[in-house]
Write a protein that holds these residues in place. Structure first.
Motif, PDB file in Angstrom:
ATOM      1  N   ARG A 161      57.557 102.403  80.710  1.00 35.19           N
ATOM      2  CA  ARG A 161      58.218 101.795  79.889  1.00 35.19           C
ATOM      3  C   ARG A 161      58.916 102.412  78.974  1.00 35.19           C
ATOM      4  N   ARG A 162      60.268 102.269  78.672  1.00 34.93           N
ATOM      5  CA  ARG A 162      61.103 103.236  77.864  1.00 34.93           C
ATOM      6  C   ARG A 162      61.443 102.243  76.707  1.00 34.93           C
ATOM      7  N   THR A 163      60.985 102.788  75.238  1.00 31.56           N
ATOM      8  CA  THR A 163      61.476 102.107  74.315  1.00 31.56           C
ATOM      9  C   THR A 163      62.475 102.877  73.349  1.00 31.56           C
ATOM     10  N   CYS A 164      63.185 102.322  72.877  1.00 28.13           N
ATOM     11  CA  CYS A 164      64.299 103.097  72.236  1.00 28.13           C
ATOM     12  C   CYS A 164      64.460 102.228  70.798  1.00 28.13           C
ATOM     13  N   THR A 165      64.345 103.141  69.663  1.00 30.00           N
ATOM     14  CA  THR A 165      64.620 102.759  68.289  1.00 30.00           C
ATOM     15  C   THR A 165      65.635 103.493  67.461  1.00 30.00           C
ATOM     16  N   ALA A 166      66.473 102.667  67.176  1.00 29.84           N
ATOM     17  CA  ALA A 166      67.480 103.113  65.957  1.00 29.84           C
ATOM     18  C   ALA A 166      67.059 102.712  64.536  1.00 29.84           C
ATOM     19  N   PHE A 167      66.660 103.779  63.677  1.00 28.48           N
ATOM     20  CA  PHE A 167      66.227 103.326  62.295  1.00 28.48           C
ATOM     21  C   PHE A 167      66.890 104.232  61.321  1.00 28.48           C
ATOM     22  N   THR A 168      66.758 103.802  59.953  1.00 29.96           N
ATOM     23  CA  THR A 168      66.988 104.493  58.830  1.00 29.96           C
ATOM     24  C   THR A 168      65.950 103.982  57.811  1.00 29.96           C
ATOM     25  N   GLY A 169      65.755 105.187  56.754  1.00 37.24           N
ATOM     26  CA  GLY A 169      64.661 104.950  55.845  1.00 37.24           C
ATOM     27  C   GLY A 169      63.679 105.544  56.340  1.00 37.24           C
ATOM     28  N   GLY A 170      62.370 105.325  55.652  1.00 35.76           N
ATOM     29  CA  GLY A 170      61.173 105.805  55.879  1.00 35.76           C
ATOM     30  C   GLY A 170      60.845 106.783  54.891  1.00 35.76           C
ATOM     31  N   ASP A 171      59.880 107.692  55.341  1.00 35.59           N
ATOM     32  CA  ASP A 171      59.262 108.678  54.200  1.00 35.59           C
ATOM     33  C   ASP A 171      58.713 107.964  53.061  1.00 35.59           C
TER      34      ASP A 171
END
Length: 196
Positions: free
Chosen positions: A58-68
């Protein structure tokens, strides 16, 4: 009775059948990471991870901004999901609080996102405590609304999440298009329906 027969009778009378081992099934093997990748585009990051579940890859791909410590804005898809151009992944904003503290966003609260061009869309917050007791709050736009949000993210430079009339979080969208296309490509989809 002969001596051999008497000995055999005594032996069989004093020995019990061997105990059977308990029938417990072994737990399924833990999923293992087979491959992963990380890319950065402007204010955005892409993480792609392939996991062997024991049944399939299973391949999961996530694009994100923010965090920390700040809220995150993310788009996630898996190679097992329906995807573009027929079905668009959800767009989610997530806030995590420190242990013992509440989130700013509260369960059931009305919220909206606003773009540079003043386009906006309403949502409702879902708040909960996770397994470790940390307060979490999210709101998301699912298909078909997610396609509109994704297109708006592509053509704008900033997305504000507004709670109670105040800007709760600002997300910069520089690098969004490249990160979205990369995430879709890594999971076997295209940017069709968002970038065309």
């Amino acid at each position: 009775m002969n001596l051999f027969a008497a000995g055999l009778l005594a032996f069989t009378a004093n020995t019990a059948a061997p105990a059977q081992a308990p029938t417990t099934s072994a737990p399924p093997p833990a999923p293992t990471i087979v491959d992963n990748g990380y890319w950065s585009y402007g204010s955005w990051q892409v993480v792609a991870e392939t996991i062997d579940t024991g049944e399939d890859l299973r391949r999961t791909c996530t694009a994100f901004t923010g965090g920390d410590g700040n809220p995150t804005l993310s788009v996630e898809i898996s190679n097992g999901d329906a995807g573009p151009p027929d079905f668009f992944p959800s767009v989610e904003v997530r806030e995590s609080a420190f242990r013992g503290y509440p989130t700013v966003m509260q369960d059931g609260q009305a919220i909206y996102i606003r773009f540079d061009d003043e386009d906006s869309m309403d949502a409702v917050v879902t708040g909960y405590l996770d397994e470790e007791g940390f307060a979490q709050a999210t709101f998301r736009f699912d298909h078909p609304d997610s396609q509109w949000v994704l297109r708006a993210m592509r053509k704008n430079g900033q997305l504000d999440a507004v709670v109670g009339g105040q800007v709760f979080a600002t997300f910069f969208l520089d690098g969004f298009t490249a990160s979205y296309v990369k995430a879709m490509d890594e999971c076997g989809f295209t940017g069709a329906g968002v970038v065309d």
